[in-house]
Design a protein around this motif. Structure first.
Motif, PDB file in Angstrom:
ATOM      1  N   ASN A  25     -89.710  -0.394   4.166  1.00 63.85           N
ATOM      2  CA  ASN A  25     -90.277  -0.999   2.960  1.00 63.85           C
ATOM      3  C   ASN A  25     -90.211   0.016   1.826  1.00 63.85           C
ATOM      4  N   PHE A  26     -89.662  -0.384   0.706  1.00 61.46           N
ATOM      5  CA  PHE A  26     -89.454   0.532  -0.426  1.00 61.46           C
ATOM      6  C   PHE A  26     -90.453   0.290  -1.563  1.00 61.46           C
ATOM      7  N   TRP A  27     -91.530  -0.428  -1.244  1.00 60.02           N
ATOM      8  CA  TRP A  27     -92.559  -0.732  -2.242  1.00 60.02           C
ATOM      9  C   TRP A  27     -93.893  -0.123  -1.811  1.00 60.02           C
ATOM     10  N   THR A  28     -94.545   0.630  -2.707  1.00 57.40           N
ATOM     11  CA  THR A  28     -95.939   0.990  -2.463  1.00 57.40           C
ATOM     12  C   THR A  28     -96.788  -0.209  -2.875  1.00 57.40           C
ATOM     13  N   LEU A  29     -97.920  -0.360  -2.211  1.00 56.11           N
ATOM     14  CA  LEU A  29     -98.786  -1.513  -2.464  1.00 56.11           C
ATOM     15  C   LEU A  29    -100.209  -1.021  -2.672  1.00 56.11           C
ATOM     16  N   GLU A  30    -100.819  -1.476  -3.735  1.00 55.04           N
ATOM     17  CA  GLU A  30    -102.173  -1.026  -4.090  1.00 55.04           C
ATOM     18  C   GLU A  30    -103.084  -2.224  -4.281  1.00 55.04           C
ATOM     19  N   VAL A  31    -104.313  -2.107  -3.779  1.00 55.76           N
ATOM     20  CA  VAL A  31    -105.358  -3.101  -4.004  1.00 55.76           C
ATOM     21  C   VAL A  31    -106.613  -2.384  -4.492  1.00 55.76           C
ATOM     22  N   PRO A  32    -107.539  -3.104  -5.124  1.00 52.82           N
ATOM     23  CA  PRO A  32    -108.766  -2.458  -5.602  1.00 52.82           C
ATOM     24  C   PRO A  32    -109.615  -1.916  -4.454  1.00 52.82           C
ATOM     25  N   SER A  33    -110.537  -1.053  -4.801  1.00 51.68           N
ATOM     26  CA  SER A  33    -111.441  -0.447  -3.837  1.00 51.68           C
ATOM     27  C   SER A  33    -112.180  -1.516  -3.045  1.00 51.68           C
ATOM     28  N   GLY A  34    -112.289  -1.286  -1.743  1.00 54.48           N
ATOM     29  CA  GLY A  34    -113.013  -2.220  -0.882  1.00 54.48           C
ATOM     30  C   GLY A  34    -112.133  -3.263  -0.225  1.00 54.48           C
ATOM     31  N   TRP A  35    -110.834  -3.220  -0.518  1.00 48.82           N
ATOM     32  CA  TRP A  35    -109.904  -4.175   0.073  1.00 48.82           C
ATOM     33  C   TRP A  35    -108.860  -3.454   0.917  1.00 48.82           C
ATOM     34  N   SER A  36    -108.400  -4.144   1.951  1.00 45.79           N
ATOM     35  CA  SER A  36    -107.286  -3.684   2.770  1.00 45.79           C
ATOM     36  C   SER A  36    -106.201  -4.754   2.736  1.00 45.79           C
ATOM     37  N   LEU A  37    -105.060  -4.445   3.333  1.00 49.05           N
ATOM     38  CA  LEU A  37    -103.983  -5.417   3.423  1.00 49.05           C
ATOM     39  C   LEU A  37    -103.611  -5.644   4.883  1.00 49.05           C
ATOM     40  N   LEU A  38    -103.544  -6.911   5.264  1.00 52.94           N
ATOM     41  CA  LEU A  38    -103.031  -7.305   6.568  1.00 52.94           C
ATOM     42  C   LEU A  38    -101.540  -7.576   6.430  1.00 52.94           C
ATOM     43  N   PHE A  39    -100.743  -6.854   7.204  1.00 50.89           N
ATOM     44  CA  PHE A  39     -99.294  -7.060   7.244  1.00 50.89           C
ATOM     45  C   PHE A  39     -98.981  -7.784   8.553  1.00 50.89           C
ATOM     46  N   THR A  40     -98.291  -8.908   8.472  1.00 50.95           N
ATOM     47  CA  THR A  40     -98.031  -9.676   9.667  1.00 50.95           C
ATOM     48  C   THR A  40     -96.700 -10.405   9.557  1.00 50.95           C
ATOM     49  N   HIS A  41     -96.272 -10.994  10.681  1.00 52.25           N
ATOM     50  CA  HIS A  41     -95.050 -11.800  10.670  1.00 52.25           C
ATOM     51  C   HIS A  41     -95.241 -12.972   9.713  1.00 52.25           C
ATOM     52  N   PRO A  42     -94.215 -13.338   8.947  1.00 52.21           N
ATOM     53  CA  PRO A  42     -94.340 -14.509   8.083  1.00 52.21           C
ATOM     54  C   PRO A  42     -94.862 -15.713   8.866  1.00 52.21           C
ATOM     55  N   MET A  43     -95.932 -16.294   8.373  1.00 51.36           N
ATOM     56  CA  MET A  43     -96.653 -17.334   9.101  1.00 51.36           C
ATOM     57  C   MET A  43     -95.752 -18.518   9.445  1.00 51.36           C
ATOM     58  N   ASN A  44     -95.862 -18.967  10.690  1.00 54.34           N
ATOM     59  CA  ASN A  44     -95.178 -20.179  11.164  1.00 54.34           C
ATOM     60  C   ASN A  44     -93.661 -20.100  11.031  1.00 54.34           C
ATOM     61  N   ARG A  45     -93.108 -18.879  11.010  1.00 50.36           N
ATOM     62  CA  ARG A  45     -91.664 -18.717  10.823  1.00 50.36           C
ATOM     63  C   ARG A  45     -90.996 -18.357  12.150  1.00 50.36           C
TER      64      ARG A  45
END
Length: 234
Positions: A125-145
């Motif tokens: 992955n060549f993108w950094t990803l940022e969210v506001p304080s207090g949040w996390s990111l769930l990375f998963t398989h594309p749903m129902n794919r």
């Protein structure tokens, strides 16, 4: 707390080369558009039934969050993978110039995974990803794919803190004899914001009013088409 904005950034030299992350609702699969709204049921002696194209929870899962696309075309020939991607040298960063990597099979020792090839593929992955304080990111398989010839493993990253790093996506390759091209832009991970603080859980039984309300909802669902979509969906 409102749903946060996800900020994606890439190295400036890569910006012209990379397919951009998109809201998942803009990356719905072609088969969803092409599938019929109704189909005859063999079990019901030919009676017409509505397909999952009418199911709001199914559709909402497909369109939830953000989709990260494959960086470039990957060519597969019975487990061997190659690519033709002219990435410039980037002396000011340590990012990989390869669009895929691998985890050796021993790293999956003890896990109940059937490996179609002798490794665990890793989409870079060549993108950094940022969210506001207090949040996390769930990375998963594309749903129902289930149409994709791989299954991305799921993970959660505190991208309010890990906002300057890259999160890569290990994936189990499920098609041993697959020969062909996985095109650039193929969704390889669905990214969903989650609150970093775990939600509590309370388990109990319904009181009399809740039993009555539950019965009313079941009667609605059984007698009227589209009740959930019209009354219980944001």
């Amino acid at each position: 707390m409102s749903t946060p904005k996800i900020t994606a950034r890439c190295h400036p030299a890569l910006e012209p080369l990379l397919p951009k992350p998109v809201p998942a609702r803009r990356a719905l699969p072609d088969w969803l558009r092409e599938m019929p709204s109704e189909a005859p049921s063999e079990v019901l002696e030919g009676a017409m039934v509505r397909t999952v194209k009418h199911c709001p929870p199914f559709l909402d899962a497909l369109g939830l969050g953000v989709m990260i696309p494959l960086a470039c075309d990957l060519h597969f020939d019975k487990g061997a993978v190659s690519w033709d991607w002219e990435v410039p040298a980037l002396p000011d960063t340590l990012i990989s110039r390869a669009p895929v990597g691998v985890h050796v099979p021993e790293q999956a020792t003890g896990a109940p995974w059937q490996l179609a090839v002798n490794s665990v593929l890793k989409f870079m992955n060549f993108w950094t990803l940022e969210v506001p304080s207090g949040w996390s990111l769930l990375f998963t398989h594309p749903m129902n794919r289930e149409d994709l010839p791989f299954r991305t493993l799921s993970g959660v990253v505190d991208c309010d803190l890990f906002r300057d790093g890259y999160v890569h996506f290990p994936a189990l390759w499920s098609a041993r004899d697959f020969t062909g091209t996985l095109p650039a832009g193929t969704p390889v991970a669905q990214v969903i914001p989650v609150q970093a603080e775990a939600m509590g859980l309370e388990v109990g039984v319904m009181d009399t009013a809740q039993v009555s309300a539950n019965r009313a909802v079941q009667e609605e669902l059984g007698t009227e088409t589209g009740v959930y979509r019209k009354r219980y969906r944001r």
